[in-house]
Design a protein around this motif. Sequence first.
Motif, short mmCIF file in Angstrom:
data_model
loop_
_atom_site.label_atom_id
_atom_site.label_comp_id
_atom_site.label_asym_id
_atom_site.label_seq_id
_atom_site.Cartn_x
_atom_site.Cartn_y
_atom_site.Cartn_z
N THR A 106 53.48 78.23 43.56
CA THR A 106 52.31 79.02 43.19
C THR A 106 51.98 78.97 41.70
O THR A 106 50.97 79.53 41.27
CB THR A 106 52.52 80.49 43.59
N LEU A 107 52.81 78.31 40.90
CA LEU A 107 52.60 78.25 39.46
C LEU A 107 52.08 76.89 39.03
O LEU A 107 52.38 75.87 39.67
CB LEU A 107 53.90 78.54 38.71
N GLN B 209 63.24 90.93 33.19
CA GLN B 209 62.78 90.91 34.58
C GLN B 209 63.96 90.84 35.56
O GLN B 209 64.00 91.56 36.56
CB GLN B 209 61.87 89.70 34.80
N GLY C 297 56.24 86.59 43.83
CA GLY C 297 55.65 87.56 42.91
C GLY C 297 56.62 88.58 42.36
O GLY C 297 56.21 89.54 41.70
N LYS D 97 57.64 86.81 37.15
CA LYS D 97 56.40 86.20 36.68
C LYS D 97 56.69 85.28 35.50
O LYS D 97 57.69 85.44 34.79
CB LYS D 97 55.39 87.27 36.28
N THR D 98 55.82 84.30 35.31
CA THR D 98 55.99 83.36 34.22
C THR D 98 55.95 84.08 32.88
O THR D 98 55.30 85.11 32.73
CB THR D 98 54.93 82.25 34.25
N THR D 99 56.66 83.52 31.90
CA THR D 99 56.68 84.09 30.55
C THR D 99 55.84 83.25 29.59
O THR D 99 55.97 83.36 28.37
CB THR D 99 58.12 84.19 30.03
N LEU E 105 59.62 83.66 41.94
CA LEU E 105 58.30 83.49 41.30
C LEU E 105 57.20 83.37 42.35
O LEU E 105 56.14 83.98 42.23
CB LEU E 105 58.32 82.25 40.40
N GLU F 264 52.98 76.82 33.56
CA GLU F 264 53.60 78.11 33.88
C GLU F 264 55.04 77.93 34.36
O GLU F 264 55.90 78.77 34.10
CB GLU F 264 52.79 78.83 34.97
N GLN G 50 57.15 93.14 30.82
CA GLN G 50 58.22 92.45 31.56
C GLN G 50 59.03 93.41 32.42
O GLN G 50 59.78 92.98 33.30
CB GLN G 50 59.15 91.71 30.60
#
Length: 337
Positions: free
Chosen positions: A118-119, A169, A299, A302-304, A296, A123, A195
């Motif tokens: 999904t990224l 996270q 959900g 999440k990407t940083t 990820l 990402e 975060q």
Amino acid sequence: MKAIGFKTSLSIEEKDSFIEFETTKPIPGAHDLLVKIDAISVNPVDFKIRQSSAKDTVLETPKIIGWDAVGIVQAVGEKVTLFEVGDLVYYAGDITKQGSNAEFQIIDERIVGRKPKTLSAEESAVIPLTALTAWEILFDRIRVNADKDKGKSILIIGGAGGVGSIAIQLAKKIAGLTVIATASRPETIDWCKQQGADFVVNHKDLVKSVREAGFENVDFILDFVDTNAYWDTMVELIKPQGHIASITGSAEPLVLNKLKSKSVSFSWELMYTRSMYQTEDMVEQHNILNIVADLLDDGILKTTLKETYHGLTAENLKKAHQLLESGKTIGKIAIKF
């Protein structure tokens, strides 16, 4: 293939601190993948190695650094079983081999995971090194147990950086800990809260800030900034029978005896240990990266990613290194090829 490297350790402002050059596409060994790289990210280890690995010398062949990449598998070695040609992958690399600042790279399949579906490439590229570091320090070094330790307190020194961002996270969402992160600027305080940090405290007077937040002592401490500078502070803040872990190394010997009366444990974490020593559990990095990809995609994590540069150029790497060297980075920087 095109690659970017350096022949000598120079200040990042110098013209040849990075140079673009052509080199032979590498051939995969038995357990290797040949990956056509689509995006990379830059970490503090990159500039530290650039600054130190070719001091007072000029290398005959430019050194290619870079640890974090996303790409597509172009070829596989004869003993590869985890991936096939055409698979999308992400990984943090091996510090003993050529890095990811190039169009192609060979990488041992055991330290590679599937790219999150999904990224985007950029990402995903910012995740591997920091996620592996944070996962290993929490679950392999401190051995946090989500059932036994749920609700316990953890102090993360350097919450807004790359490792700190994903550690917040993981500590909050996977381990169920009460997370206290350090930051001092409005933008870094806000980032730590995004975060998932429960409390954000000022690292400039850490003991006072932690206690004003309502904690006399904390169960766990992660140091992502400077072990020597925070040693006495960590000794004071850690609970009896607690655990301190660090990734930053130590310029001066640590006085471990200061932990004795509290029976406190201390651990180092280096993400490259498994690949550097070809440990029996080296494939755990493959497993961790796949777990993180699922988290990820679901959900939960999440990407940083904070900033993206476009194009594999010496100029983009110089800009990324300059920003990292400033010490004011929030989250992660990616370069999309």
